[in-house]
Design a protein around this motif. Sequence first.
Motif, PDB file in Angstrom:
ATOM      1  N   LYS A  92      29.806  26.669  43.987  1.00 39.26           N
ATOM      2  CA  LYS A  92      30.053  25.439  43.213  1.00 39.26           C
ATOM      3  C   LYS A  92      29.651  25.562  41.749  1.00 39.26           C
ATOM      4  N   TRP A  93      28.858  26.573  41.402  1.00 35.29           N
ATOM      5  CA  TRP A  93      28.451  26.736  40.003  1.00 35.29           C
ATOM      6  C   TRP A  93      29.400  27.657  39.231  1.00 35.29           C
ATOM      7  N   ARG A  94      30.439  28.144  39.908  1.00 39.44           N
ATOM      8  CA  ARG A  94      31.413  28.996  39.219  1.00 39.44           C
ATOM      9  C   ARG A  94      32.736  28.251  39.092  1.00 39.44           C
ATOM     10  N   THR A  95      33.447  28.503  38.008  1.00 36.39           N
ATOM     11  CA  THR A  95      34.775  27.901  37.870  1.00 36.39           C
ATOM     12  C   THR A  95      35.704  28.519  38.914  1.00 36.39           C
ATOM     13  N   ILE A  96      36.875  27.893  39.066  1.00 36.79           N
ATOM     14  CA  ILE A  96      37.822  28.390  40.075  1.00 36.79           C
ATOM     15  C   ILE A  96      38.210  29.835  39.774  1.00 36.79           C
ATOM     16  N   ILE A  97      38.518  30.131  38.507  1.00 37.59           N
ATOM     17  CA  ILE A  97      38.942  31.516  38.218  1.00 37.59           C
ATOM     18  C   ILE A  97      37.791  32.502  38.466  1.00 37.59           C
ATOM     19  N   ASP A  98      36.569  32.093  38.176  1.00 35.21           N
ATOM     20  CA  ASP A  98      35.434  32.984  38.434  1.00 35.21           C
ATOM     21  C   ASP A  98      35.187  33.159  39.935  1.00 35.21           C
ATOM     22  N   ARG A 115      40.990  39.690  35.775  1.00 36.09           N
ATOM     23  CA  ARG A 115      41.145  38.326  35.277  1.00 36.09           C
ATOM     24  C   ARG A 115      42.638  37.970  35.164  1.00 36.09           C
ATOM     25  N   GLU A 116      43.399  38.939  34.708  1.00 32.99           N
ATOM     26  CA  GLU A 116      44.844  38.711  34.605  1.00 32.99           C
ATOM     27  C   GLU A 116      45.449  38.475  35.986  1.00 32.99           C
TER      28      GLU A 116
END
Length: 254
Positions: A92-98, A115-116
């Motif tokens: 929950k402390w990471r963004t969706i992409i992370d 990341r791409e």
Amino acid sequence: MTRPFVRLVGVTKTYHAGAQEFLAVRDVTLDVEEGELVSIVGPSGCGKSTVLSILAELQAASGGTVEIGTPDSPFTPGRDVGMVFQKALLLKWRTIIDNVMLPAEILGLPRRASRERARDLLEMVGLSKFADAYPQQLSGGMQQRASIARALVHDPKLILMDEPFGALDALTRERMNLELLRIWRESSKTILFVTHGIQEAVFLGSKVAVMTAGPARMAAQFEIDLPEPRTLDVKTTEKFGNYTREIYHLLGMH
Ligand SMILES: Nc1ncnc2c1ncn2[C@@H]1O[C@H](COP(=O)(O)OP(=O)(O)OP(=O)(O)O)[C@@H](O)[C@H]1O
């Protein structure tokens, strides 16, 4: 005849608790071709998760043969497995992409390329706009789509899905079934999909393996011959009804 990507022959698993032995599964024999989506259906406790954990090489079989990979497409456990569970299990402390990038990070894959790829996958699962959001900002179905993107980020050859839509409401589940079929066609991955839902198993799988409890074993397999690409209309056909009826009978539900 090409070799199947997954071959299980007479697989058994015994758990030990002190001096006690418990035969969790037996007679698990299953071939999965590369790029195929196979469903495993059965009641609670019949050993479906046990079979997936053996495939992920999280635990060893007690007997039988487990072969994954082919000479043209070798399989490295860990590297080549993506898993999706009933709960999305996003941090929950990471963004969706992370969150999506996590397996790539753990495997030490090049960051920029991952990341791409994560961005492409978020687009594929319809979450481009939510790349920088946090999990609690997403609905259950959206979180599960993010977890599917996470399972694909390191480009694994085998995706293991353990009752992934079990916690979703009925309509979202139907929508996710259609989404999964689209993602499967676009990614051409080999997928094993575990479910309690007989209709879901038949709708998704090109093959359905039926496991029964007491004693837990793989009781039968069905080749599912339904029109492709599958749409919800398929569920109203006589053929679909016949497959589901046969499986209900096998599971002792009349
Ligand atoms: N680590 C373990 N030690 C001992 N017994 C276990 C262990 N893991 C599973 N079992 C037992 O093995 C049987 C099969 O469990 P498993 O979780 O594979 O079933 P399942 O079909 O996936 O169930 P569900 O659909 O409820 O998730 C169950 O009776 C369970 O209690």
